[in-house]
Design a protein around this motif. Structure first.
Motif, short mmCIF file in Angstrom:
data_model
loop_
_atom_site.label_atom_id
_atom_site.label_comp_id
_atom_site.label_asym_id
_atom_site.label_seq_id
_atom_site.Cartn_x
_atom_site.Cartn_y
_atom_site.Cartn_z
N LEU A 306 0.80 -1.22 0.00
CA LEU A 306 0.00 0.00 0.00
C LEU A 306 0.83 1.27 0.00
CD1 LEU A 306 -2.82 -1.04 2.50
CD2 LEU A 306 -2.73 -1.33 0.01
N GLY A 307 2.12 1.15 0.29
CA GLY A 307 2.98 2.34 0.31
C GLY A 307 4.43 1.98 0.52
N PRO A 308 5.32 2.99 0.44
CA PRO A 308 6.76 2.73 0.54
C PRO A 308 7.19 2.05 1.83
CG PRO A 308 6.36 4.91 -0.37
CD PRO A 308 5.02 4.39 0.07
N SER A 309 6.41 2.19 2.91
CA SER A 309 6.81 1.55 4.17
C SER A 309 6.81 0.03 4.08
CB SER A 309 5.88 2.00 5.31
OG SER A 309 4.54 1.59 5.05
N SER A 310 6.16 -0.50 3.03
CA SER A 310 6.10 -1.96 2.87
C SER A 310 6.98 -2.47 1.74
CB SER A 310 4.64 -2.40 2.62
OG SER A 310 3.82 -2.08 3.70
N PHE A 311 7.82 -1.60 1.18
CA PHE A 311 8.69 -2.02 0.08
C PHE A 311 9.58 -3.20 0.48
CE2 PHE A 311 8.93 2.15 -2.63
CZ PHE A 311 7.57 2.03 -2.88
N HIS A 312 9.94 -3.28 1.76
CA HIS A 312 10.87 -4.32 2.21
C HIS A 312 10.27 -5.72 2.06
CE1 HIS A 312 8.27 -3.67 5.71
NE2 HIS A 312 8.58 -4.90 6.07
N ARG A 313 8.95 -5.81 1.87
CA ARG A 313 8.31 -7.12 1.75
C ARG A 313 8.52 -7.74 0.37
NH1 ARG A 313 3.00 -7.30 1.77
NH2 ARG A 313 3.06 -9.46 2.52
N ILE A 314 8.92 -6.94 -0.58
CA ILE A 314 9.08 -7.43 -1.96
C ILE A 314 10.35 -8.27 -2.08
CG2 ILE A 314 9.51 -6.72 -4.34
CD1 ILE A 314 6.67 -6.28 -3.62
N THR A 315 10.20 -9.45 -2.69
CA THR A 315 11.35 -10.29 -3.00
C THR A 315 11.39 -10.54 -4.51
OG1 THR A 315 10.07 -12.31 -2.63
CG2 THR A 315 11.26 -11.42 -0.74
N PRO A 316 12.54 -10.92 -5.05
CA PRO A 316 12.65 -11.10 -6.51
C PRO A 316 11.61 -12.08 -7.04
CG PRO A 316 14.83 -11.06 -5.53
CD PRO A 316 13.85 -11.07 -4.39
N GLY A 317 10.94 -11.68 -8.14
CA GLY A 317 9.96 -12.52 -8.79
C GLY A 317 8.54 -12.33 -8.30
N VAL A 321 1.15 -5.89 -6.25
CA VAL A 321 -0.25 -5.47 -6.30
C VAL A 321 -0.38 -4.22 -5.43
CG1 VAL A 321 -2.66 -6.11 -5.87
CG2 VAL A 321 -1.01 -7.86 -6.60
N CYS A 322 -0.81 -3.10 -6.02
CA CYS A 322 -0.75 -1.84 -5.28
C CYS A 322 -1.85 -0.89 -5.77
CB CYS A 322 0.63 -1.19 -5.45
SG CYS A 322 1.07 -0.85 -7.16
N PRO A 323 -2.12 0.19 -5.03
CA PRO A 323 -3.12 1.14 -5.50
C PRO A 323 -2.71 1.80 -6.81
CG PRO A 323 -2.69 1.44 -3.15
CD PRO A 323 -1.65 0.50 -3.67
N TYR A 324 -1.49 2.31 -6.87
CA TYR A 324 -0.90 2.90 -8.07
C TYR A 324 0.58 3.06 -7.80
CZ TYR A 324 -0.81 7.36 -5.56
OH TYR A 324 -0.57 8.34 -4.63
N THR A 325 1.35 3.37 -8.81
CA THR A 325 2.77 3.59 -8.59
C THR A 325 3.15 4.99 -9.03
OG1 THR A 325 3.54 2.82 -10.75
CG2 THR A 325 3.25 1.15 -9.04
N ASP A 326 3.90 5.69 -8.19
CA ASP A 326 4.49 6.96 -8.59
C ASP A 326 5.99 6.72 -8.74
OD1 ASP A 326 5.74 7.12 -6.06
OD2 ASP A 326 4.11 8.31 -5.22
N PRO A 327 6.78 7.76 -9.12
CA PRO A 327 8.19 7.52 -9.38
C PRO A 327 8.98 6.91 -8.22
CG PRO A 327 7.53 9.60 -10.36
CD PRO A 327 6.35 9.11 -9.57
N ALA A 328 8.52 7.09 -6.99
CA ALA A 328 9.23 6.52 -5.84
C ALA A 328 9.23 4.99 -5.87
CB ALA A 328 8.60 7.02 -4.54
N TRP A 329 8.33 4.41 -6.65
CA TRP A 329 8.22 2.95 -6.72
C TRP A 329 9.15 2.36 -7.78
CZ3 TRP A 329 3.78 0.17 -4.38
CH2 TRP A 329 3.00 1.00 -3.56
N THR A 330 9.84 3.19 -8.53
CA THR A 330 10.67 2.71 -9.64
C THR A 330 11.65 1.61 -9.25
OG1 THR A 330 10.47 4.84 -10.78
CG2 THR A 330 12.31 3.43 -11.43
N PRO A 331 12.32 1.67 -8.08
CA PRO A 331 13.26 0.58 -7.75
C PRO A 331 12.63 -0.80 -7.75
CG PRO A 331 13.62 2.46 -6.30
CD PRO A 331 12.38 2.76 -7.09
N LEU A 332 11.32 -0.89 -7.47
CA LEU A 332 10.67 -2.20 -7.44
C LEU A 332 10.55 -2.82 -8.82
CD1 LEU A 332 7.77 -1.57 -4.88
CD2 LEU A 332 10.12 -2.31 -4.46
N PHE A 333 10.58 -1.99 -9.86
CA PHE A 333 10.43 -2.50 -11.23
C PHE A 333 11.60 -3.40 -11.63
CE2 PHE A 333 6.99 0.12 -13.34
CZ PHE A 333 6.51 0.68 -12.16
N ARG A 334 12.72 -3.27 -10.94
CA ARG A 334 13.89 -4.12 -11.23
C ARG A 334 13.79 -5.46 -10.52
NH1 ARG A 334 18.75 -2.90 -9.57
NH2 ARG A 334 18.28 -1.28 -8.05
#
Length: 393
Positions: A306-317, A321-334
């Protein structure tokens, strides 16, 4: 050389591609908002203290522009190319008033050239673009108080359709994917297919102060299309002129104010769009349907963020699933294998960057963050616009 350059005189060697492209359009008589450019050399000479000469020059330009609210945007040497858009990666500040505030916005734009989000974007662009040696110029233009605005992709093939997305208010609602916009596909013969989006909020200049204000859209506003047929026709005609002038299909940002269309940006289309037509998934598979945003298919485990505070939950692959992405979410695209959003359209920055990264994306999936379970196994088809739940072993 002058420390500021009138927009119609901008050249890519001194002012970057975004400003130089708008200069070409302005010289051709197309509707481009008035403004000026802070060239590479002036931006690089800025220090962190006061700069009285530059502030004074900005004040003179603002006086000539009637002390209007301004839009301050990047025009880096590395962005808006045929190979890499850098969409949304550099700083923009809208509804800025006064020389001191404009100067602060210019400094913020300069700093964004070396930001971590820009660095993350360019990490995956080594084959088609580079941040190495990039320079930052800054574009300052009169802000268009838009009734409606959005993005247009001109035809990528002769006889192909023009794609338009539109919503009420200022453009960041559409380009940042904050709303699900109206979507128009206009064929070469002028026939139009329209899908009216939810357009739940609108973004406008704060009438009592600087900056922007977001407000809920009225019920009628959600149901009514943001563009009328004559405006759609006029946009398509403008898009054809722009593509002819620039010699390639274009990604165009536009605004409508007081019945007049304005061109805010034009850049090459960097990756092909999926068809706007949904492809029905297998009837027996539990599925969700949205807007096809980026070609391809990927299967993975969902991570509802739901927001950047939960970015740490993402693992490769993972499937984001999110409300929307702004430029701050770009690192997750890799890191992620696919993206699913609750709002947004195929012409938003999130979809553009997903296409450049080569990962499937489905946008505008209603209630995705509550209807798609966290930790589920799903297949995302960004070409068809579907998210299909897979059975667990």
């Amino acid at each position: 050389m002058s420390i500021l350059i009138p927009l119609p005189d901008a050249h890519p060697a001194t002012c970057g591609g975004k400003a130089a492209t708008l200069a070409v359009l302005a010289r051709a008589g197309l509707p481009v908002p008035d403004g000026f450019v802070v060239p590479f050399a002036t931006v690089e000479a800025l220090d962190d203290g006061s700069d009285e000469a530059l502030e004074r020059a900005i004040g003179e330009q603002l006086t000539a522009l009637g002390h209007a609210a301004m839009a301050v945007r990047s025009s880096a040497s590395s962005e808006d190319t045929a190979h890499a858009s850098a969409a949304g990666q550099y700083e923009s500040t809208l509804a800025v008033r006064g020389p001191r505030a404009v100067l602060a916005a210019i400094r913020a734009c300069r700093s964004s050239l070396t930001s971590s989000r820009a660095a993350d974007y360019w990490t995956t662009r080594t084959e088609t673009g580079s941040q190495d040696g990039a320079r930052m110029a800054v574009l300052v233009q009169r802000l268009v108080d838009a009734k409606a605005s959005g993005v247009m992709f001109t035809p990528t093939q002769p006889g192909g359709p023009t794609r338009i997305e539109a919503s009420w208010g200022l453009g960041p609602s559409v380009v940042d994917g904050v709303v699900t916009p109206d979507s128009y596909e206009v064929d070469a013969d002028g026939s139009v297919r329209c899908s009216v989006g939810t357009k739940a909020t609108r973004l406008d200049r704060n009438p009592t102060d600087t900056g922007l204000v977001s407000t809920p859209t009225t019920e009628d506003g959600r149901l009514d299309p943001a563009l009328e047929p004559p405006q759609i026709t006029a946009l398509v005609d403008l898009g054809a002129q722009i593509a002819r002038l620039l010699g390639a299909p274009q990604d165009v940002e536009w605004a409508l104010a007081d019945g007049e269309l304005w061109i805010l940006q034009a850049r090459p289309i960097t990756a092909p769009l999926p068809s706007s037509q949904h492809v029905a998934p297998h009837k027996d598979a539990p599925h969700h349907v949205g807007t096809p945003g980026s070609h391809g298919t990927a299967t993975g485990t969902t991570r509802v963020v739901l927001g950047p505070s939960s970015f740490h939950r993402i693992t490769p692959g993972d499937v984001l699933v999110c409300p929307y992405t702004d430029p701050a979410w770009t690192p997750l695209f890799r890191v992620v294998s696919a993206i699913v959003t609750e709002t947004g359209g195929a012409l938003s920055h999130a979809a553009i960057v997903a296409r450049e990264h080569g990962i499937p994306a489905v946008l505008g999936v209603v209630d995705a963050t509550t209807q798609i379970p966290d930790g589920a196994r799903v297949t995302v088809d960004g070409t068809a616009g579907t998210v299909t739940l897979q059975p667990r072993d």
